[in-house]
Scaffold this motif. Sequence first.
Motif, short mmCIF file in Angstrom:
data_model
loop_
_atom_site.label_atom_id
_atom_site.label_comp_id
_atom_site.label_asym_id
_atom_site.label_seq_id
_atom_site.Cartn_x
_atom_site.Cartn_y
_atom_site.Cartn_z
N PHE A 151 0.83 -1.20 0.00
CA PHE A 151 0.00 0.00 0.00
C PHE A 151 0.87 1.25 0.00
O PHE A 151 1.71 1.44 0.88
N GLN A 152 0.63 2.10 -0.99
CA GLN A 152 1.37 3.34 -1.12
C GLN A 152 0.50 4.55 -0.82
O GLN A 152 0.89 5.69 -1.11
N ASN A 153 -0.68 4.31 -0.27
CA ASN A 153 -1.60 5.39 0.06
C ASN A 153 -2.25 5.05 1.40
O ASN A 153 -3.18 4.25 1.47
N VAL A 154 -1.72 5.66 2.46
CA VAL A 154 -2.18 5.38 3.82
C VAL A 154 -2.61 6.69 4.47
O VAL A 154 -1.90 7.70 4.41
N SER A 155 -3.78 6.67 5.09
CA SER A 155 -4.31 7.84 5.78
C SER A 155 -4.46 7.52 7.27
O SER A 155 -4.81 6.40 7.64
#
Length: 369
Positions: free
Chosen positions: A154-158
């Motif tokens: 995962f390269q998009n973590v919030s």
Amino acid sequence: MSANGALGLYLHVPFCRAKCPYCDFYSLRGTADEMDAYCAAMRRKISESAAALRRKADTLYIGGGTPSVLGAQRLKTLLFQAKTDFLTADAEVTVECNPYALADDFFPALAESGATRISLGLQSAVDGERRALGRLSDAAGVRRAVTAARQAGFQNVSLDVMLGIPRQTAETLRETVDFCLSLSVEHVSAYILKLEPGTPFYTRREALQLPDDDQTADLYLQLCEALEENGLMQYEISNFARPGYESRHNLKYWHCEEYLGLGPAAHSFLDGRRFYFARSLQGFLQDEPPFKDGPGGDFSEYAMLALRLTEGLAESRVQRRFGHGIPASLRRRAKPLAQYGLLEADSRGVRLTKKGFLVSNAVLAELLD
């Protein structure tokens, strides 16, 4: 509406291991049988809705509740159904997760099933504050979860952060912000605590030792400054992202674009109408139809949502959508608010400042009459 005609798709998972004392969202503890029945009903509803609408969705957001309590295998079935019946090839697919007690195969299974974005509930990196908020994991558990998500690809973590919580200070907020920055996350959502009637926090509100309004405003401005100094730019009242990592799904809400919500308590906006499902798991399992919630998408609603964004109410977007520019009456009401530093108004449009965001309800009421 979306330039490619694609919807946003939202799935509400109504299950949690425990109810946080501030939470007013619809959620309950679920048995394995209830979770299995929910997933079966949701798969049917996804397939039926896709067939009826004959449209694609280019964002999927699985929220709750706590979607991760379903476990990887159940979530995989929902992701597979959505991907098969509804999603475009380039869809943004977000899954909300609680970092507590996640199995080793959890993030790899989500990545394999097409999820592209993970949203984790941090709230605070100070464990005392987390305990006061009813969070089950410690900050170290959040760090492990982010590391595991990265290892799964995962390269998009919030991360979700809360402001104005019991005993929070500038120093403890700095610890939380530094924690987020140390993990190099792409997105932060930062919400000011609101005491909702019927919640334990509301009942105990006099004993909570909350920061006052001025202190909370200072915390908000402190967070904005610290995140933006480190490349997480504010694009909405409560949301910050590295360039290109803004939540495409949530931008649909704020641009007043169409979305379909499935699951107990989920709301929808389609063909100029709003509707919602009852806050009832049994009602959803029994295929009860959603309730009508009237028309939507007029200029006042569009403006109210757009003014949550840092880009604000853009003249060009208004012109494309409504065939006219920003009304002169709104621009007249904006002038005194601009003099107080609450907004900026020019040929490009009208947008709230950070000071204006802090009192956005009052500003919007004045602007939209």
